[in-house]
Design a protein around this motif. Sequence first.
Motif, PDB file in Angstrom:
ATOM      1  N   VAL A 250       0.862  -1.169  -0.034  1.00  0.00           N
ATOM      2  CA  VAL A 250       0.510   0.394  -0.131  1.00  0.00           C
ATOM      3  C   VAL A 250       0.884   1.512  -0.288  1.00  0.00           C
ATOM      4  N   LEU A 251       1.800   0.933   0.592  1.00  0.00           N
ATOM      5  CA  LEU A 251       3.064   2.672   0.985  1.00  0.00           C
ATOM      6  C   LEU A 251       3.625   2.850  -0.002  1.00  0.00           C
ATOM      7  N   GLN A 252       4.097   1.288  -1.064  1.00  0.00           N
ATOM      8  CA  GLN A 252       4.788   1.571  -2.413  1.00  0.00           C
ATOM      9  C   GLN A 252       3.650   1.981  -3.202  1.00  0.00           C
ATOM     10  N   ALA A 253       2.137   1.827  -3.868  1.00  0.00           N
ATOM     11  CA  ALA A 253       1.271   1.833  -4.406  1.00  0.00           C
ATOM     12  C   ALA A 253       1.129   3.428  -4.454  1.00  0.00           C
ATOM     13  N   GLY A 254       1.449   3.704  -2.615  1.00  0.00           N
ATOM     14  CA  GLY A 254       1.335   5.433  -3.126  1.00  0.00           C
ATOM     15  C   GLY A 254       2.619   5.945  -3.139  1.00  0.00           C
ATOM     16  N   ALA A 255       3.502   5.668  -3.235  1.00  0.00           N
ATOM     17  CA  ALA A 255       4.518   6.392  -3.968  1.00  0.00           C
ATOM     18  C   ALA A 255       4.793   5.887  -5.562  1.00  0.00           C
ATOM     19  N   ALA A 256       3.528   5.736  -6.015  1.00  0.00           N
ATOM     20  CA  ALA A 256       3.382   5.160  -7.354  1.00  0.00           C
ATOM     21  C   ALA A 256       2.763   6.264  -7.855  1.00  0.00           C
ATOM     22  N   THR A 257       1.661   6.069  -6.935  1.00  0.00           N
ATOM     23  CA  THR A 257       0.487   7.541  -7.573  1.00  0.00           C
ATOM     24  C   THR A 257       0.963   9.017  -6.991  1.00  0.00           C
TER      25      THR A 257
ATOM     26  N   MET B  81      -0.200  10.605  -1.432  1.00  0.00           N
ATOM     27  CA  MET B  81       0.090  10.645   0.032  1.00  0.00           C
ATOM     28  C   MET B  81      -0.526  10.356   1.280  1.00  0.00           C
ATOM     29  N   GLY B  82      -2.014  10.305   0.960  1.00  0.00           N
ATOM     30  CA  GLY B  82      -2.868   9.578   1.881  1.00  0.00           C
ATOM     31  C   GLY B  82      -2.734   8.754   2.343  1.00  0.00           C
ATOM     32  N   LEU B  83      -2.478   7.636   0.837  1.00  0.00           N
ATOM     33  CA  LEU B  83      -2.003   6.011   1.125  1.00  0.00           C
ATOM     34  C   LEU B  83      -0.286   5.794   2.009  1.00  0.00           C
ATOM     35  N   ILE B  84       0.570   6.750   1.694  1.00  0.00           N
ATOM     36  CA  ILE B  84       1.670   6.923   2.183  1.00  0.00           C
ATOM     37  C   ILE B  84       1.892   6.883   4.135  1.00  0.00           C
TER      38      ILE B  84
END
Length: 579
Positions: free
Chosen positions: A386-393, A428-431
């Motif tokens: 989820v955190l990595q998806a946040g950085a990619a998003t 950002m919210g995912l991170i």
Amino acid sequence: MSSQQPRAEDAATKTGTGTDASAHPEASAHTEAGPATGSGPVSGAEPGAGAAGDRRRWIALAVVMTAAFMDLVDVTIVNIAIPSIEGDLGASFGAIQWITAGYALAFAAGLITGGRLGDIYGRKRLFLVGIAAFTAASALCGFAPNAETLVAARLLQGASAAMMVPQVLSIVHVTFPAHERGKVFGLFGAVVGLGAVSGPLLGALLTQWNLFGLEWRPIFLINLPVGIAGFLLGRKYITESRAAKALRLDLVGVALITLGLLMLIYPLTRGRELDWPLWGHLCMAGSLPVFGAFVLYERRKTRRDGSPLVELALFRVKSFAAGIAVQLTFGVVLGIFFLVWTLYMQIGLGWSPLKAGVTGVPFSVAVSVAAGLSVQLLVPRFGRKVLQAGAATMALGLLLYIWEAGRYGTAIEPWQMVLPLVVMGLGMGLIVAPLTDAVLSEVPREHAGSASGLINTTTQMGNALGLGLVSVVFFGTVDEAHLAPDAAGAGAVGAVFTDAFRHSLWWVAAVLGAIFLLMFALPARPKQHQETAAVAEGDGPDDAPGAAAADVSPAGDHAGHAAGHPADGAGEPEPALTR
């Protein structure tokens, strides 16, 4: 955003919740009778037990939450007024950077020490000293006759916040019993999220209205009535508490880390204006041995009395060391983006503060929504991904923004920015919401307080470093002549600022790529979520408040990270985990 968390962790450590007391001399805590409870001293009791039936503790809660709100708003409110300050005071780019970076640097340098002072001398006392100093510094900011005075006042504001903010969650912890903390931290998260959204809007309105012809000054002066009321009510309703055996202060450690940061950040902010003099390069190079001396001193301090500013042993935990690197680099992202974004909209595009402030609302809303979803639904199931998806998003949102800024140029409208801002906000919210839990997941419980304090401090240091790097990634492509529309034309100024903005976003996207890779060193699935689930299933409803705090508080708190603030609420489930 952060900032409030570390002392809550320490409070959990100090109140007999199953932590190894031998690891921290302050593991045995007590509260002194105060107006809010009317009870006698409590030693080793459940925090807040003596205040359970006293409704006046809710007034104390309102006071400390207002102080936290004031601190958060004061950061976000300043960014939107930067162009007005620059025009009124004739501030240089370096001064503009220090108006924001100075606050972050002073705040970061004093966070851990401020919390420890509260343990030693009383959290209520330090809170009152902090809020009084913060109010006085706000008055100095509001009446500053020149840029130099404003920078000095902002440094004082940051130092004052470092005394005030760490006491907030510690005061909550010793004022409310465990079964009420879920509700309390839910309220706290909502207040912090509100601060993240309302700060830019409030700053835009106050600047746009030009109250009494004061232009930008009301953004600081508004703190005066709030701060005075908070001091008077806090003095009456907050219960005093302190650690029975608190750690000693590490003033040498504070001095070394502050000196190292100044030697690194000051030349970065002034270098472009001074044509990158030799002393600047020597100063930045000299910061490395200062940081080395800090590490050596901290090792000696640990052997001598066990009370260093930083627990170096924490860096032996792979996930923590990687997490600190993520926090630092993410702080750099925040520091760069929000300052250049403001300058791009207001100076480059010529937008009013209100137009720029309203443009940022979709971003703040997206951060809050994604933060809530990530903590409650996504991370327990998918973990680190989820955190990595946040950085990619977030990187995808930046690329969209780069494309749109180039496609539409100075004719771009706020509605055309909605898509990249929403995508960035979701990323950002995912991170920000689950990051602190991931970093702390493999840290021993007895070091949770020190670790969370270091996380918050590192985020603020990254923010200050990012603000310093603006001189390189943004102002490095803007010539001073382009600031004068009469000489170059408004269209030329807009084109230059647009190019500088796009150039900065490429740097931010590159940093996010590094963050994505660093996240591979984080635990695949943070242990807090697994343990909390196990406790909830095995122990019954008594643990619900801790779980609620884990779910609600980080989402709200980390929404405030859009303003460059640290993790405030994550880690509070410790009481539930250690029963």
